[in-house]
Motif scaffolding. Structure first.
Motif, mmCIF file in Angstrom:
data_model
loop_
_atom_site.group_PDB
_atom_site.id
_atom_site.type_symbol
_atom_site.label_atom_id
_atom_site.label_comp_id
_atom_site.label_asym_id
_atom_site.label_seq_id
_atom_site.Cartn_x
_atom_site.Cartn_y
_atom_site.Cartn_z
ATOM 1 N N PRO A 1 -38.119 -28.643 -26.882
ATOM 2 C CA PRO A 1 -39.271 -29.540 -27.016
ATOM 3 C C PRO A 1 -40.338 -28.920 -27.917
ATOM 4 N N VAL A 2 -40.795 -29.671 -28.902
ATOM 5 C CA VAL A 2 -41.755 -29.118 -29.856
ATOM 6 C C VAL A 2 -43.058 -28.716 -29.178
ATOM 7 N N ALA A 3 -43.346 -29.296 -28.022
ATOM 8 C CA ALA A 3 -44.538 -28.894 -27.279
ATOM 9 C C ALA A 3 -44.476 -27.422 -26.900
ATOM 10 N N ALA A 4 -43.271 -26.889 -26.738
ATOM 11 C CA ALA A 4 -43.115 -25.478 -26.382
ATOM 12 C C ALA A 4 -43.392 -24.561 -27.564
ATOM 13 N N GLN A 5 -43.485 -25.134 -28.760
ATOM 14 C CA GLN A 5 -43.718 -24.337 -29.954
ATOM 15 C C GLN A 5 -45.178 -24.390 -30.402
ATOM 16 N N HIS A 6 -46.029 -24.859 -29.502
ATOM 17 C CA HIS A 6 -47.473 -24.856 -29.685
ATOM 18 C C HIS A 6 -48.086 -24.077 -28.534
ATOM 19 N N PRO A 7 -49.291 -23.531 -28.704
ATOM 20 C CA PRO A 7 -49.894 -22.740 -27.630
ATOM 21 C C PRO A 7 -50.049 -23.526 -26.335
ATOM 22 N N GLY A 8 -49.724 -22.874 -25.234
ATOM 23 C CA GLY A 8 -49.813 -23.497 -23.925
ATOM 24 C C GLY A 8 -48.907 -22.753 -22.962
ATOM 25 N N TYR A 9 -49.059 -23.026 -21.681
ATOM 26 C CA TYR A 9 -48.316 -22.225 -20.711
ATOM 27 C C TYR A 9 -46.816 -22.489 -20.762
ATOM 28 N N ARG A 10 -46.399 -23.587 -21.411
ATOM 29 C CA ARG A 10 -44.971 -23.880 -21.516
ATOM 30 C C ARG A 10 -44.237 -22.830 -22.361
ATOM 31 N N ASN A 11 -44.965 -22.097 -23.212
ATOM 32 C CA ASN A 11 -44.317 -21.061 -24.021
ATOM 33 C C ASN A 11 -43.475 -20.128 -23.156
ATOM 34 N N ILE A 12 -44.029 -19.717 -22.015
ATOM 35 C CA ILE A 12 -43.323 -18.769 -21.156
ATOM 36 C C ILE A 12 -42.134 -19.441 -20.488
ATOM 37 N N LEU A 13 -42.282 -20.697 -20.092
ATOM 38 C CA LEU A 13 -41.158 -21.425 -19.510
ATOM 39 C C LEU A 13 -40.027 -21.548 -20.521
ATOM 40 N N ALA A 14 -40.388 -21.756 -21.787
ATOM 41 C CA ALA A 14 -39.388 -21.920 -22.835
ATOM 42 C C ALA A 14 -38.606 -20.634 -23.066
ATOM 43 N N VAL A 15 -39.245 -19.487 -22.887
ATOM 44 C CA VAL A 15 -38.531 -18.218 -23.045
ATOM 45 C C VAL A 15 -37.347 -18.169 -22.086
ATOM 46 N N THR A 16 -37.560 -18.604 -20.846
ATOM 47 C CA THR A 16 -36.470 -18.628 -19.861
ATOM 48 C C THR A 16 -35.376 -19.596 -20.292
ATOM 49 N N ASP A 17 -35.760 -20.784 -20.763
ATOM 50 C CA ASP A 17 -34.768 -21.775 -21.204
ATOM 51 C C ASP A 17 -33.927 -21.232 -22.358
ATOM 52 N N ILE A 18 -34.591 -20.586 -23.312
ATOM 53 C CA ILE A 18 -33.867 -20.048 -24.470
ATOM 54 C C ILE A 18 -32.946 -18.913 -24.035
ATOM 55 N N ALA A 19 -33.428 -18.062 -23.127
ATOM 56 C CA ALA A 19 -32.606 -16.952 -22.647
ATOM 57 C C ALA A 19 -31.360 -17.464 -21.923
ATOM 58 N N ARG A 20 -31.507 -18.500 -21.111
ATOM 59 C CA ARG A 20 -30.343 -19.085 -20.424
ATOM 60 C C ARG A 20 -29.331 -19.634 -21.431
ATOM 61 N N PHE A 21 -29.843 -20.198 -22.502
ATOM 62 C CA PHE A 21 -28.981 -20.741 -23.560
ATOM 63 C C PHE A 21 -28.254 -19.631 -24.301
ATOM 64 N N LEU A 22 -28.982 -18.566 -24.648
ATOM 65 C CA LEU A 22 -28.390 -17.492 -25.436
ATOM 66 C C LEU A 22 -27.496 -16.575 -24.608
ATOM 67 N N HIS A 23 -27.894 -16.336 -23.362
ATOM 68 C CA HIS A 23 -27.152 -15.393 -22.502
ATOM 69 C C HIS A 23 -26.844 -16.026 -21.147
ATOM 70 N N PRO A 24 -26.016 -17.056 -21.120
ATOM 71 C CA PRO A 24 -25.742 -17.739 -19.839
ATOM 72 C C PRO A 24 -25.173 -16.804 -18.767
ATOM 73 N N ASP A 25 -24.393 -15.803 -19.186
ATOM 74 C CA ASP A 25 -23.803 -14.898 -18.201
ATOM 75 C C ASP A 25 -24.872 -14.093 -17.454
ATOM 76 N N ALA A 26 -25.987 -13.855 -18.118
ATOM 77 C CA ALA A 26 -27.059 -13.075 -17.496
ATOM 78 C C ALA A 26 -27.725 -13.825 -16.367
ATOM 79 N N PHE A 27 -27.520 -15.145 -16.312
ATOM 80 C CA PHE A 27 -28.140 -15.962 -15.279
ATOM 81 C C PHE A 27 -27.099 -16.550 -14.327
ATOM 82 N N ALA A 28 -25.905 -16.010 -14.397
ATOM 83 C CA ALA A 28 -24.825 -16.540 -13.559
ATOM 84 C C ALA A 28 -25.038 -16.209 -12.087
ATOM 85 N N GLN A 29 -25.672 -15.053 -11.806
ATOM 86 C CA GLN A 29 -25.881 -14.655 -10.423
ATOM 87 C C GLN A 29 -27.126 -15.311 -9.860
#
Length: 344
Positions: free
Chosen positions: A316-344
């Motif tokens: 969501p482009v809203a995550a690419q503008h300043p706001g507290y969603r930036n931190i939430l987006a980091v988790t979403d991107i990490a799950r996408f890039l490293h799904p195995d790291a969130f398997a447990q």
């Protein structure tokens, strides 16, 4: 870091800022007199710094106008929805859980993501204005300036310090925590702000622990285009989110945040995954869907691992503008890039 029926695209708000400068100013005497006449409240007055200006509040704002999506959702995350008297339009945007209902209850004062034109904006008689770009305060566009709003007793706060093109590039995730703490002070809810900051910092720490030691995934972040490509370089919010999520921006050597990159550069970048800016509100001939933009990227980097696997995430482009969603987006991107790291 956009909106409905043919207005400035949200992600391109940063470019619009190049034509606008924020002049240092203090709060208007009229606004100060109004506040001084009010009964003093515990913990007030408070003073915060924003865009090189000092903003002083003798009482918490109670009639707030918010601009583009991240400014509204940041206040909602702090439990301040009842203070918002007017907001802009972003329709079917990617709302966070429970926020669409609150959005629907707040009066809409603009048919675009931008604040309304000068006369309408001044007529709101807001006692606080929150946005995350300078484009809505450009006199050349018919908008009330920061100085005019300040003089009218409607002080403006810009999230992330996105007050100039240079400051957009200097943004860090820590600026989000500063904003939350400042807003907590301004609205008299410092404990709520500190609680939210703690939760978000814990999320970042969890992501860091999960991706630590893993090989970074090579990421292309794009907003589409067949040539040149609208993409994200080595500065700003998107670059930081990719790095924090365990990725490596294949365009990290490109100067700037949101910028144009040659087809040749993208073709040679060999991404393993693609992030695509998703504009849920705008769709049409000039605003392709996220799948269409992903296919454009795959066609350009056709021999890349990302293209072979058709691996992309609509961000969501809203995550690419300043706001507290930036931190939430980091988790979403990490799950996408490293799904195995969130398997447990």
């Amino acid at each position: 870091m956009s909106r409905p029926l043919r207005t400035v695209p949200a992600r391109l708000l940063a470019l619009a800022m190049a034509a606008v400068t924020l002049t240092a100013c203090s709060q208007a005497p009229a606004a100060q007199e109004t506040r001084q006449a009010a009964a003093p409240q515990p913990g007030f007055p408070v003073t915060v710094e924003n865009c090189g200006r000092e903003l002083t509040f003798d009482q918490p704002p109670s009639k707030v106008v918010t601009g583009y999506h991240p400014s509204l959702e940041t206040l909602l995350a702090l439990g301040l929805g009842d203070r918002i008297a007017g907001r802009t339009f972003f329709g079917e945007s990617a709302f966070l859980p429970g926020q669409k209902e609150q959005y629907d209850r707040i009066p809409q004062i603009s048919e675009t993501i931008m604040l309304p034109q000068k006369e309408v904006m001044l007529a709101q008689s807001a006692d606080f204005v929150l946005d995350n770009a300078m484009a809505s305060f450009d006199a050349a566009g018919g908008y009330a300036t920061v100085e005019e709003l300040d003089a009218a007793g409607s002080p403006v706060y810009i999230l992330g310090g996105w007050c100039s093109p240079e400051e957009v590039l200097r943004f860090t995730i820590d600026d989000t925590f500063t904003d939350l703490r400042n807003l907590g002070k301004i609205f008299g809810v410092p404990d709520q702000a500190e609680k939210l900051v703690g939760e978000l910092q814990a999320q970042l720490a969890d992501v860091k622990k999960r991706v630590e030691g893993r090989t970074p995934v090579k990421v292309l972040a794009t907003d589409g285009g067949k040539g040149p490509v609208n993409a994200y370089g080595g500065s700003g919010i998107t670059q930081q989110m990719i790095a924090l999520a365990g990725g490596e921006n294949v365009l990290k050597d490109v100067k700037g945040d949101y910028t144009e990159v040659s087809v040749e550069k993208v073709s040679a970048s060999q991404p393993e995954a693609v992030l695509v800016s998703d504009y849920a509100t705008l769709r049409g001939e000039d605003m392709p869907s996220s799948p269409a933009k992903a296919e454009e990227a795959f066609a350009i980097a056709k021999n890349s691992p990302a293209a072979k696997d058709k691996r992309y995430l609509a961000l969501p482009v809203a995550a690419q503008h300043p706001g507290y969603r930036n931190i939430l987006a980091v988790t979403d991107i990490a799950r996408f890039l490293h799904p195995d790291a969130f398997a447990q």
